[in-house]
Write a protein that holds these residues in place. Structure first.
Motif, PDB file in Angstrom:
ATOM      1  N   LEU A 132       0.816  -1.202   0.000  1.00  0.00           N
ATOM      2  CA  LEU A 132       0.000   0.000   0.000  1.00  0.00           C
ATOM      3  C   LEU A 132       0.851   1.254   0.000  1.00  0.00           C
ATOM      4  O   LEU A 132       0.456   2.270  -0.576  1.00  0.00           O
ATOM      5  CB  LEU A 132      -0.918   0.007   1.235  1.00  0.00           C
ATOM      6  CG  LEU A 132      -2.024  -1.036   1.210  1.00  0.00           C
ATOM      7  CD1 LEU A 132      -2.674  -1.122   2.579  1.00  0.00           C
ATOM      8  CD2 LEU A 132      -3.061  -0.705   0.153  1.00  0.00           C
ATOM      9  N   LEU A 133       2.016   1.213   0.630  1.00  0.00           N
ATOM     10  CA  LEU A 133       2.813   2.411   0.799  1.00  0.00           C
ATOM     11  C   LEU A 133       4.000   2.449  -0.149  1.00  0.00           C
ATOM     12  O   LEU A 133       4.904   3.237   0.040  1.00  0.00           O
ATOM     13  CB  LEU A 133       3.305   2.501   2.252  1.00  0.00           C
ATOM     14  CG  LEU A 133       2.197   2.479   3.286  1.00  0.00           C
ATOM     15  CD1 LEU A 133       2.786   2.553   4.687  1.00  0.00           C
ATOM     16  CD2 LEU A 133       1.238   3.631   3.066  1.00  0.00           C
ATOM     17  N   SER A 134       3.995   1.624  -1.171  1.00  0.00           N
ATOM     18  CA  SER A 134       5.105   1.583  -2.103  1.00  0.00           C
ATOM     19  C   SER A 134       4.612   1.779  -3.526  1.00  0.00           C
ATOM     20  O   SER A 134       3.473   1.524  -3.848  1.00  0.00           O
ATOM     21  CB  SER A 134       5.831   0.237  -2.024  1.00  0.00           C
ATOM     22  OG  SER A 134       6.169  -0.062  -0.706  1.00  0.00           O
ATOM     23  N   ALA A 135       5.488   2.209  -4.373  1.00  0.00           N
ATOM     24  CA  ALA A 135       5.158   2.295  -5.788  1.00  0.00           C
ATOM     25  C   ALA A 135       5.254   0.910  -6.387  1.00  0.00           C
ATOM     26  O   ALA A 135       6.264   0.257  -6.264  1.00  0.00           O
ATOM     27  CB  ALA A 135       6.148   3.218  -6.501  1.00  0.00           C
ATOM     28  N   GLU A 161       9.415  -6.833  -5.204  1.00  0.00           N
ATOM     29  CA  GLU A 161       8.014  -6.953  -4.811  1.00  0.00           C
ATOM     30  C   GLU A 161       7.264  -5.622  -4.801  1.00  0.00           C
ATOM     31  O   GLU A 161       6.079  -5.571  -5.106  1.00  0.00           O
ATOM     32  CB  GLU A 161       7.930  -7.580  -3.409  1.00  0.00           C
ATOM     33  CG  GLU A 161       8.498  -8.977  -3.310  1.00  0.00           C
ATOM     34  CD  GLU A 161       7.658 -10.015  -4.042  1.00  0.00           C
ATOM     35  OE1 GLU A 161       6.455  -9.773  -4.237  1.00  0.00           O
ATOM     36  OE2 GLU A 161       8.219 -11.062  -4.422  1.00  0.00           O
ATOM     37  N   TYR A 162       7.969  -4.545  -4.419  1.00  0.00           N
ATOM     38  CA  TYR A 162       7.271  -3.290  -4.179  1.00  0.00           C
ATOM     39  C   TYR A 162       7.766  -2.119  -5.015  1.00  0.00           C
ATOM     40  O   TYR A 162       7.222  -1.017  -4.928  1.00  0.00           O
ATOM     41  CB  TYR A 162       7.384  -2.908  -2.689  1.00  0.00           C
ATOM     42  CG  TYR A 162       7.115  -4.048  -1.749  1.00  0.00           C
ATOM     43  CD1 TYR A 162       5.959  -4.829  -1.872  1.00  0.00           C
ATOM     44  CD2 TYR A 162       8.009  -4.367  -0.727  1.00  0.00           C
ATOM     45  CE1 TYR A 162       5.718  -5.881  -1.016  1.00  0.00           C
ATOM     46  CE2 TYR A 162       7.760  -5.418   0.144  1.00  0.00           C
ATOM     47  CZ  TYR A 162       6.617  -6.170  -0.009  1.00  0.00           C
ATOM     48  OH  TYR A 162       6.369  -7.218   0.851  1.00  0.00           O
ATOM     49  N   GLY A 163       8.830  -2.352  -5.809  1.00  0.00           N
ATOM     50  CA  GLY A 163       9.342  -1.259  -6.628  1.00  0.00           C
ATOM     51  C   GLY A 163      10.052  -0.190  -5.821  1.00  0.00           C
ATOM     52  O   GLY A 163      10.064   0.979  -6.194  1.00  0.00           O
ATOM     53  N   ILE A 164      10.658  -0.569  -4.701  1.00  0.00           N
ATOM     54  CA  ILE A 164      11.385   0.366  -3.842  1.00  0.00           C
ATOM     55  C   ILE A 164      12.883   0.190  -4.081  1.00  0.00           C
ATOM     56  O   ILE A 164      13.428  -0.885  -3.833  1.00  0.00           O
ATOM     57  CB  ILE A 164      11.073   0.113  -2.355  1.00  0.00           C
ATOM     58  CG1 ILE A 164       9.580   0.268  -2.071  1.00  0.00           C
ATOM     59  CG2 ILE A 164      11.897   1.048  -1.473  1.00  0.00           C
ATOM     60  CD1 ILE A 164       9.049   1.655  -2.259  1.00  0.00           C
ATOM     61  N   PRO A 165      13.588   1.220  -4.554  1.00  0.00           N
ATOM     62  CA  PRO A 165      15.035   1.093  -4.768  1.00  0.00           C
ATOM     63  C   PRO A 165      15.769   1.074  -3.432  1.00  0.00           C
ATOM     64  O   PRO A 165      15.225   1.526  -2.406  1.00  0.00           O
ATOM     65  CB  PRO A 165      15.377   2.353  -5.579  1.00  0.00           C
ATOM     66  CG  PRO A 165      14.338   3.347  -5.193  1.00  0.00           C
ATOM     67  CD  PRO A 165      13.086   2.558  -4.933  1.00  0.00           C
ATOM     68  N   PRO A 166      16.999   0.558  -3.402  1.00  0.00           N
ATOM     69  CA  PRO A 166      17.731   0.406  -2.140  1.00  0.00           C
ATOM     70  C   PRO A 166      17.819   1.677  -1.299  1.00  0.00           C
ATOM     71  O   PRO A 166      17.687   1.625  -0.074  1.00  0.00           O
ATOM     72  CB  PRO A 166      19.122  -0.060  -2.596  1.00  0.00           C
ATOM     73  CG  PRO A 166      18.844  -0.811  -3.856  1.00  0.00           C
ATOM     74  CD  PRO A 166      17.746  -0.048  -4.536  1.00  0.00           C
ATOM     75  N   GLN A 167      18.012   2.821  -1.946  1.00  0.00           N
ATOM     76  CA  GLN A 167      18.177   4.069  -1.185  1.00  0.00           C
ATOM     77  C   GLN A 167      16.880   4.562  -0.552  1.00  0.00           C
ATOM     78  O   GLN A 167      16.892   5.492   0.264  1.00  0.00           O
ATOM     79  CB  GLN A 167      18.755   5.177  -2.079  1.00  0.00           C
ATOM     80  CG  GLN A 167      17.861   5.646  -3.221  1.00  0.00           C
ATOM     81  CD  GLN A 167      18.092   4.883  -4.501  1.00  0.00           C
ATOM     82  OE1 GLN A 167      18.336   3.677  -4.490  1.00  0.00           O
ATOM     83  NE2 GLN A 167      18.039   5.589  -5.625  1.00  0.00           N
ATOM     84  N   ARG A 168      15.754   3.927  -0.880  1.00  0.00           N
ATOM     85  CA  ARG A 168      14.457   4.332  -0.327  1.00  0.00           C
ATOM     86  C   ARG A 168      13.896   3.312   0.671  1.00  0.00           C
ATOM     87  O   ARG A 168      12.796   3.512   1.192  1.00  0.00           O
ATOM     88  CB  ARG A 168      13.444   4.513  -1.461  1.00  0.00           C
ATOM     89  CG  ARG A 168      13.775   5.620  -2.443  1.00  0.00           C
ATOM     90  CD  ARG A 168      13.493   6.983  -1.898  1.00  0.00           C
ATOM     91  NE  ARG A 168      13.848   8.031  -2.846  1.00  0.00           N
ATOM     92  CZ  ARG A 168      13.749   9.324  -2.589  1.00  0.00           C
ATOM     93  NH1 ARG A 168      13.293   9.711  -1.406  1.00  0.00           N
ATOM     94  NH2 ARG A 168      14.101  10.219  -3.490  1.00  0.00           N
ATOM     95  N   VAL A 169      14.636   2.252   0.943  1.00  0.00           N
ATOM     96  CA  VAL A 169      14.107   1.202   1.815  1.00  0.00           C
ATOM     97  C   VAL A 169      13.833   1.728   3.215  1.00  0.00           C
ATOM     98  O   VAL A 169      12.767   1.493   3.787  1.00  0.00           O
ATOM     99  CB  VAL A 169      15.066  -0.010   1.870  1.00  0.00           C
ATOM    100  CG1 VAL A 169      14.640  -0.984   2.972  1.00  0.00           C
ATOM    101  CG2 VAL A 169      15.079  -0.733   0.519  1.00  0.00           C
ATOM    102  N   ASP A 170      14.776   2.467   3.794  1.00  0.00           N
ATOM    103  CA  ASP A 170      14.565   2.975   5.153  1.00  0.00           C
ATOM    104  C   ASP A 170      13.384   3.941   5.202  1.00  0.00           C
ATOM    105  O   ASP A 170      12.631   3.963   6.186  1.00  0.00           O
ATOM    106  CB  ASP A 170      15.827   3.655   5.670  1.00  0.00           C
ATOM    107  CG  ASP A 170      16.875   2.660   6.165  1.00  0.00           C
ATOM    108  OD1 ASP A 170      16.562   1.452   6.222  1.00  0.00           O
ATOM    109  OD2 ASP A 170      17.999   3.087   6.473  1.00  0.00           O
ATOM    110  N   ASP A 171      13.225   4.750   4.155  1.00  0.00           N
ATOM    111  CA  ASP A 171      12.066   5.657   4.097  1.00  0.00           C
ATOM    112  C   ASP A 171      10.771   4.864   4.129  1.00  0.00           C
ATOM    113  O   ASP A 171       9.813   5.228   4.812  1.00  0.00           O
ATOM    114  CB  ASP A 171      12.108   6.510   2.830  1.00  0.00           C
ATOM    115  CG  ASP A 171      13.254   7.512   2.821  1.00  0.00           C
ATOM    116  OD1 ASP A 171      13.777   7.827   3.912  1.00  0.00           O
ATOM    117  OD2 ASP A 171      13.619   7.979   1.731  1.00  0.00           O
ATOM    118  N   ASN A 172      10.738   3.765   3.363  1.00  0.00           N
ATOM    119  CA  ASN A 172       9.532   2.947   3.326  1.00  0.00           C
ATOM    120  C   ASN A 172       9.287   2.250   4.656  1.00  0.00           C
ATOM    121  O   ASN A 172       8.141   2.158   5.126  1.00  0.00           O
ATOM    122  CB  ASN A 172       9.629   1.914   2.202  1.00  0.00           C
ATOM    123  CG  ASN A 172       8.399   1.043   2.111  1.00  0.00           C
ATOM    124  OD1 ASN A 172       8.417  -0.106   2.546  1.00  0.00           O
ATOM    125  ND2 ASN A 172       7.312   1.580   1.570  1.00  0.00           N
TER     126      ASN A 172
END
Length: 212
Positions: free
Chosen positions: A9-12, A130-141
């Motif tokens: 829900l919270l990821s692209a 799975e969620y389309g989150i790049p490594p540099q955005r993992v902590d943000d997610n």
């Protein structure tokens, strides 16, 4: 813990968008969306999309694999914008409820996820795949997930229940989310982006151009 559902829900979502030719928003030139009076610019949106594509390209290893990732996906640009707006809506709802997230909270969730998945690289690969989150955005997610979990707990519910989504709906209305029509509209009640048919928007595919 509803980690998988919340991340979705919270990821692209991994997706590919057609090339759009359209006028910008007259009321908010250069904006992909306006949330709480603040712009998410088209440039910011494009940068986020490019981050995902760059990570996918690096993970794919070769052009053929990368092409399969792109062809098997949907609309990355619009899904990314949905995620960027929803992140702000969630943050507003959490603020309204007096919820705060610490660095320790995020690290604790990350440590647990890494242990479950087999390390930091495995976590990053899973979030990208799975969620389309790049490594540099993992902590943000992960921070957003902690925020969602704390908000749900404060409301005495969980992220699957109507009370949680009612809080997000209220936050959506407070923020007055306004999308550029080329990306659809924001439904505050459903807390999500909705496609709209606009006759002045023309979707074309440029010959030989890689979709984004």
């Amino acid at each position: 813990m509803h980690r998988r559902r919340t991340a979705l829900l919270l990821s692209a979502a991994i997706a590919a968008a057609p090339l759009l030719t359209a006028c910008g928003s007259d009321s908010h030139p250069g904006a992909a969306a306006v949330v709480g009076g603040r712009k998410i610019t088209v440039s910011q949106l494009e940068d986020r999309v490019n981050e995902v594509r760059a990570a996918q390209r690096a993970a794919a290893g070769d052009q053929a694999n990368y092409a399969r990732v792109v062809s098997g996906s949907g609309n990355l640009t619009r899904q990314t914008l949905h995620s960027m707006v929803l992140d702000q809506v969630l943050h507003r709802a959490a603020q309204d409820a007096g919820v705060a997230v610490t660095r320790h909270d995020v690290q604790q969730l990350r440590t647990g996820a890494e242990q479950q998945l087999g390390g930091a690289k495995a976590l990053e690969a899973t979030w990208l795949r799975e969620y389309g989150i790049p490594p540099q955005r993992v902590d943000d997610n992960l921070r957003l997930q902690v925020e969602a979990q704390k908000l749900a707990a404060k409301l005495g519910t969980d992220t699957n229940q109507p009370a949680f989504w009612k809080a997000l709906s209220t936050a959506s209305r407070e923020l007055g989310v306004d999308l550029n029509p080329r990306y659809g509209t924001w439904d505050a009640q459903k807390v999500g982006r909705v496609d709209t048919k606009t006759p002045w928007v023309r979707e074309v595919t440029a010959a030989g151009q890689q979709p984004t």
